[in-house]
Design an enzyme around this catalytic site. Structure first.
Site: not given
Length: 274
Positions: A221, A255
């Site tokens: 991210k 995840r």
């Protein structure tokens, strides 16, 4: 702490990995990468062989500012792939990344095992009714607004307190509908600045007060690559560092795009804590 997936009890006391398979052309990291049946099945097989417990299919891009697509388009992208994956790997525990109740319902009819909702039911009030009807685990994430507006809603008086209040309220709604298996996701990168994301990660263990398993979605991210002055393609090392910290802060599920590396984190973490 366990959840029931298609009659199988999954013990989340030992951390698990959820492998990401994006079916969108505009995902921030792997958009458009899996374009045919062979590529899709090869990637799922790799993730399962590397140790993923869950495969998370998403057909709606939720990156900041992502364009909206219709429910029909989301179903068109998702259902054939779900059917393909389960025909090849019938025992796979497939999670569906969607905030739409119709998409969730049709995926569950085809054999999906759990639903991963970025809005915790706030973008579709029928979502929790579907979860309750199908008796599946439900991942509820913290977010404000929607993918187009979320980065405009980043002002908090007390970040951790407001996130805890959010989960308290959403968990209360879930309980009222008879939903038992709930996993909470603090929503790294959603309605949060870079600094807020790191504040949240530093205090992630405080969310254990909700008495629910925690999912950490940190993989590649912008909170990683912007800090490091690179891009998503070169953010694996940073992802691994943050995944280890998330485990130390009591995350139950990682995840990730990179399953093998996440499994190595868990192996090392287990060695350190047993």
């Amino acid at each position: 702490m366990t959840i029931n997936c298609k009659g199988k009890l999954i013990d989340l006391t030992n951390p698990k990995v959820m492998g990401i398979l994006n079916l969108t052309p505009d995902s921030f990291y792997d958009g458009g990468k899996y374009k045919n049946e062979r590529d899709i099945l090869e990637q799922v097989e790799k993730m399962l062989s590397w140790g993923a417990t869950f495969i998370d299919l998403g057909a709606y891009s939720t990156r900041p500012g992502a364009d909206e697509i219709s429910t029909d388009e989301e179903l068109k992208r998702l259902l054939p792939v779900l059917e393909l994956v389960l025909s090849k790997f019938p025992d796979a525990l497939v999670s569906i990344d969607t905030f739409k109740s119709k998409v969730a319902e049709e995926a569950l009819e085809l054999g999906a095992a759990l639903i991963n909702d970025i809005s915790a039911g706030l973008l579709d009030e029928a979502m929790m009714e579907v979860i309750a009807e199908y008796h599946v685990p439900y991942i509820m994430m913290h977010m404000r607004g929607n993918p187009k507006t979320m980065q405009e809603q980043i002002f908090y008086e007390d970040l951790l307190q407001e996130i805890m209040f959010y989960f308290s309220e959403r968990l209360s709604v879930a309980r009222s509908k008879g939903i038992i298996d709930v996993i909470i996701d603090p929503g790294f990168g959603f309605s949060k600045t870079l600094e807020q994301n790191y504040e949240l990660l530093k205090n992630l263990d405080l969310l254990t007060m909700a008495d629910r398993p925690i999912l950490a979605g940190l993989s590649r991210k912008s909170m990683i690559y912007k800090l490091l002055g690179t891009d998503a393609q070169h953010a694996l090392n940073g992802t691994t560092a943050l995944n280890m910290l998330a485990l130390e802060k009591r995350a139950s599920i990682l995840r990730v795009h990179d399953v093998a590396e996440a499994m190595e984190c868990i192996k090392i973490y287990r060695q350190l804590t047993t």
